[in-house]
Design an enzyme around this catalytic site. Structure first.
Site, PDB file in Angstrom:
ATOM      1  N   ASN A  13      -1.568  -0.897  -0.589  1.00  0.00           N
ATOM      2  CA  ASN A  13      -2.451   0.011   0.144  1.00  0.00           C
ATOM      3  C   ASN A  13      -3.729   0.200  -0.671  1.00  0.00           C
ATOM      4  O   ASN A  13      -3.713   0.859  -1.700  1.00  0.00           O
ATOM      5  CB  ASN A  13      -1.711   1.342   0.344  1.00  0.00           C
ATOM      6  CG  ASN A  13      -2.600   2.414   0.961  1.00  0.00           C
ATOM      7  OD1 ASN A  13      -3.677   2.127   1.483  1.00  0.00           O
ATOM      8  ND2 ASN A  13      -2.141   3.667   0.895  1.00  0.00           N
ATOM      9  N   LYS A  15      -6.327   1.881   0.200  1.00  0.00           N
ATOM     10  CA  LYS A  15      -6.999   3.162   0.467  1.00  0.00           C
ATOM     11  C   LYS A  15      -8.488   2.907   0.713  1.00  0.00           C
ATOM     12  O   LYS A  15      -8.832   1.870   1.287  1.00  0.00           O
ATOM     13  CB  LYS A  15      -6.746   4.144  -0.682  1.00  0.00           C
ATOM     14  CG  LYS A  15      -5.249   4.216  -1.023  1.00  0.00           C
ATOM     15  CD  LYS A  15      -4.865   5.347  -1.907  1.00  0.00           C
ATOM     16  CE  LYS A  15      -3.352   5.323  -2.118  1.00  0.00           C
ATOM     17  NZ  LYS A  15      -2.864   6.464  -2.855  1.00  0.00           N
ATOM     18  N   GLU A 101      -2.007  11.170   2.384  1.00  0.00           N
ATOM     19  CA  GLU A 101      -3.431  11.522   2.267  1.00  0.00           C
ATOM     20  C   GLU A 101      -4.019  11.821   3.641  1.00  0.00           C
ATOM     21  O   GLU A 101      -4.921  12.654   3.775  1.00  0.00           O
ATOM     22  CB  GLU A 101      -4.193  10.397   1.546  1.00  0.00           C
ATOM     23  CG  GLU A 101      -3.879  10.420   0.050  1.00  0.00           C
ATOM     24  CD  GLU A 101      -3.965   9.072  -0.640  1.00  0.00           C
ATOM     25  OE1 GLU A 101      -4.534   8.129  -0.072  1.00  0.00           O
ATOM     26  OE2 GLU A 101      -3.443   8.965  -1.766  1.00  0.00           O
ATOM     27  N   GLY A 177      -0.403   8.324  -7.146  1.00  0.00           N
ATOM     28  CA  GLY A 177      -1.633   8.303  -7.938  1.00  0.00           C
ATOM     29  C   GLY A 177      -1.576   9.149  -9.204  1.00  0.00           C
ATOM     30  O   GLY A 177      -2.601   9.415  -9.821  1.00  0.00           O
ATOM     31  N   SER A 216       3.070   5.496  -7.668  1.00  0.00           N
ATOM     32  CA  SER A 216       2.919   5.028  -9.047  1.00  0.00           C
ATOM     33  C   SER A 216       3.786   3.816  -9.389  1.00  0.00           C
ATOM     34  O   SER A 216       4.242   3.681 -10.521  1.00  0.00           O
ATOM     35  CB  SER A 216       3.166   6.178 -10.036  1.00  0.00           C
ATOM     36  OG  SER A 216       2.202   7.205  -9.840  1.00  0.00           O
TER      37      SER A 216
HETATM   38  P1  PGA Z   1      -0.085   4.838  -5.929  1.00  0.00           P
HETATM   39  O1  PGA Z   1      -0.244   5.102  -4.350  1.00  0.00           O
HETATM   40  O2  PGA Z   1       0.696   3.566  -6.090  1.00  0.00           O
HETATM   41  O3  PGA Z   1      -1.499   4.692  -6.425  1.00  0.00           O
HETATM   42  O4  PGA Z   1       0.632   6.004  -6.496  1.00  0.00           O
HETATM   43  C1  PGA Z   1       0.805   4.839  -3.453  1.00  0.00           C
HETATM   44  C2  PGA Z   1       0.370   5.165  -2.035  1.00  0.00           C
HETATM   45  O5  PGA Z   1      -0.318   6.168  -1.836  1.00  0.00           O
HETATM   46  O6  PGA Z   1       0.706   4.430  -1.077  1.00  0.00           O
END
Ligand code: PGA
Length: 258
Positions: A13, A15, A101, A177, A216
């Site tokens: 992803n 984002k 989000e 994140g 993460s």
């Molecule tokens: P991250 O995000 O791996 O940066 O923690 C995961 C996500 O929001 O799909």
């Protein structure tokens, strides 16, 4: 990861990162680094503006391209929104739905998801439904209550025979994140619970539905998470922005394919 019929699935992803030009470059690098015939299903979720370039860059490969959101109606006066037929026309394979989000910053509701999930399926798109609890909810012992609510609401209008076509991503909000990955046991517990919730609707769908962990995930921690029996893959944010990182995670998943 078990049983045989659940193919491991890794999704990246992006984002709100990467322009169309950067997406093209990424696609080239990624394809050069992926082990061929690795048995792992892989998807990239770019922003809307980079969907076409990503599809073009990955053309001819097995890597799928998913949007990050979709409106439930086919068309209408909804400024700033994008519908399933628009995504299908581009050649997009599916869409994330209900990412935390979107729930947190853009008022995405379980009610809207109840329409979005079946609308995606009917249009021929694979919905990847994201669910997960906040830190406060976990500390208050409310994790299962939250997951039950999110999963049951979002799947309510999905017919039994299509349940296994939905992919579910369990993403505890406190792990997204933050660098605080859930322990493999915590992730397994929550994902086993989600599978049981699908099982309340259909035992067969529970055996076949893929449930991923997100939050993460990095090349260094992917293997122990993916080794859990109910965890069928990972939804990767930050670490997917680097094609090397994503390719490493795919390799970790491939190593677990029997
Ligand atoms: P991250 O995000 O791996 O940066 O923690 C995961 C996500 O929001 O799909």
């Amino acid at each position: 990861m078990t049983p045989d019929q659940r193919r491991p699935y890794i999704a990246g992803n992006w984002k709100m990162f990467k322009t169309a030009g950067q997406a093209r470059e990424y696609a080239q690098k990624l394809l050069a680094r992926l082990p061929m015939g690795n048995g792992v299903e892989l998807a990239i979720c770019p922003p809307f503006t980079a969907l076409a370039a990503t599809l073009e860059g990955l053309g001819g490969s097995e890597v799928k391209v998913l949007a990050q959101n979709m409106h439930q109606d086919a068309e209408g006066a909804y400024t700033g929104e994008v519908s399933a037929p628009m995504l299908v026309e581009l050649g997009v394979h599916g869409t994330l739905l209900g990412h935390s989000e979107r729930r947190q910053y853009f008022n995405e509701t379980d009610r809207a998801l109840q329409d979005k999930v079946p609308a995606a399926l009917e249009a021929g798109l694979e919905p990847m439904l994201c669910v997960g609890e906040t830190e406060e909810e976990r500390e208050a012992g409310e994790t299962q209550r939250k997951l039950r609510h999110q999963v049951q609401e979002a799947l309510e209008r999905v017919p039994e025979e299509r349940l296994a076509d939905v992919v579910i991503a369990y993403e505890p909000i406190w792990a997204i994140g933050t660098g605080h990955v859930a322990t493999p046991e915590m992730a397994q517990d929550a994902i086993g619970f989600i599978r049981a919730l699908v099982g309340d609707r259909s035992k067969d769908a529970a055996d076949r539905v893929r449930v991923l962990y997100g939050g993460s995930v990095k090349p260094g921690n992917a293997a122990e998470i993916l080794a859990q029996p109910d965890i069928d893959g990972a939804l990767v944010g930050g670490a997917s922005l680097d094609p090397d990182g994503l390719a490493e995670i795919v390799k970790a998943a491939a190593a677990l394919v029997k």
